[in-house]
Design an enzyme around this catalytic site. Structure first.
Site: not given
Ligand code: NDP
Length: 444
Positions: A126, A166
């Protein structure tokens, strides 16, 4: 002290001021307790849990860019490459002022299990930055994205680490980042997913997380003898996940009556108008206060409140820790039968426990929102083949994957004596494959 408790204690001590990361590790390790205890001696000797909770690599870097007034601004960029046991790191890039290392680590850790659950060969990672795209001009967003990618491009690649969107990172940001990657690295490859259709994107990727959430919700309800059709739903958020969750819920015959953003929320008793929502959020990049102009019979409220509405199903699709114990109590009092997480960790630990204790069907984000990353992996496959599949083909694969995830998590829960506890089921099902690969690959 048990091995699980020891490792949780270590994580808290070694990663101070990272409460979201502590929360994610606790949630996962608590639910793995039964598997860990069955293998305690072997796992301890190989420090398996210590390796699992320590990222393989974490990168933090300066991102300088120039705003429209000529002022130099500096943000911080992150990429946490958490675990590559089952495939190249894969996970989104979050652009939001709240981003810090702890948040990226919580998301990266959760991503390991989510990616494993999809059944596809993708590891967990991430990244992101504390940059806020809101209120910035296109040129400022481009300046930031180019600077961000100037550093990030040294650490990623189609076979090593493939970031995606995201919060705050949509098609515009992915486009600017892809352009800069290609320019510096001189290679045209599927290094990012969520790309535009003209340069390697996949049909149905935009819709995938929201649609996938509904495919899983529908399957889970049907496993419990309940039909989705005719149900009233509360959705939070009004971004990528929320919009397509609302769209699919309506296609499947349910009625969604709420949506929210970080300033307020709307209640539309006749059902949210998705076309209006898309125009406000995707085209005009405006606030939800605009919604009343399209739907005069709707209500707008400042602040939080979607969970106070009487609904059958709640789908939190905004951000972490947005559904608290108080909200859970309200939902239960209102007769809510299911909560399925579109966002990552939107429900606090005590709220999750309360919902489960009160018989609410609860699907954790790592299973329920895995449709996004699964379709990203399908985008990677199409890029490798240099082919584009049709919308119907991708959507059918997405549906299959979500139905499989649903059964895998339910079966894993049952195998370990926790029937109906889908948090335990999802964590165990995700963990088993990763651990198997880690053990096979030796001490790395
Ligand atoms: P978007 O940026 O498109 O939308 C986020 C939405 O949540 C917006 O409505 C935003 O409101 C709201 N929001 C964000 N932060 C806060 C906050 N602190 N308080 C209240 N509201 C907030 O993001 P996505 O829809 O892509 O992501 C939503 C969630 O789903 C995240 O948890 C993400 O990690 C998760 N997720 C996303 C996937 C994807 O494919 N996009 C895949 C899997 C999970 P505002 O516009 O006012 O900021």
């Amino acid at each position: 002290m048990s091995y699980v408790d020891e490792v949780i204690e270590q994580v808290v001590k070694q990663n101070p001021a990272e409460p979201e990361f502590h929360q994610a590790v606790k949630e996962v390790l608590e639910s793995l307790r039964v598997v860990v205890e069955a293998n305690e001696e072997k796992y301890r000797k190989n420090a398996l849990l210590e390796r699992l909770v320590n990222p393989e690599r974490q990168i933090k870097f300066r991102v300088p860019w120039v705003d429209d007034k000529g002022q130099v601004r500096v943000n911080t960029g992150y990429r946490v490459q958490f675990n590559s046991a089952i495939g190249p790191y894969k996970g989104g890039l979050r652009l939001h002022p709240s981003v810090n290392l702890g948040i990226i680590k919580f998301l990266g850790f959760e991503q390991i299990f989510k990616n494993s659950l999809t059944g596809l060969s993708i590891g967990g990672g991430k990244g992101g930055s504390d940059f806020d795209p809101k209120g910035k001009s296109d040129r400022e967003v481009m300046a930031f994205c180019q600077s961000f990618m100037t550093e990030l491009c040294k650490h990623i690649g189609a076979n090593t680490d493939v970031p995606a969107g995201d919060i705050g990172t949509g098609a515009r940001e992915i486009g600017y980042m892809f352009g800069q990657y290609k320019r510096i690295r001189e290679v045209y490859e599927g290094v990012l997913t969520g790309k535009g259709l003209s340069y390697g994107g996949s049909l149905a990727r935009t819709e995938a997380t929201g649609y996938g959430l509904l495919y899983l919700t529908q399957e889970l309800l049907s496993m419990n003898g309940i039909s989705l059709e005719g149900k009233v739903i509360a959705v939070s958020g009004s971004g990528n996940v929320a919009i397509y969750a609302i769209e699919k819920a309506q296609q499947l015959g349910a009625k969604v009556v709420t949506a929210s953003d970080s300033t307020g929320w709307v209640y539309d008793p006749e059902g949210i108008d998705v076309a209006a929502l898309k125009e406000i959020k995707e085209v005009n990049r405006a606030r939800l206060t605009e919604y009343k102009k399209y739907r005069p019979n709707s209500e707008y409220h400042d602040g939080r409140g979607v969970w106070s509405v009487k609904v059958d199903i709640a789908l939190p699709c905004a951000t972490q820790n947005e559904l608290t114990l108080e909200d859970a109590k309200q939902l239960v009092a209102n007769g809510c039968i299911a909560v399925c997480e579109g966002a990552n960790m939107p429900t606090t630990l005590d709220a999750t426990e309360y919902l489960q204790k009160n018989g609410v069907i609860f699907a954790p984000g790592k299973a329920a929102n895995a449709g996004g990353v699964a379709t990203s992996a399908l985008e990677m496959s199409q890029n490798s083949e240099r082919l584009s599949w049709s919308f119907a083909e991708v959507d059918a694969k997405l549906k299959d994957i979500m139905v499989n995830i649903c059964h895998n998590m339910a079966n894993a829960a049952e195998r370990y004596g926790a029937k109906g506890n889908y948090v335990v089921g999802a964590n165990i099902a995700g963990f088993e494959k990763v651990v198997d690969a880690m053990e096979a690959q030796g001490i790395v």
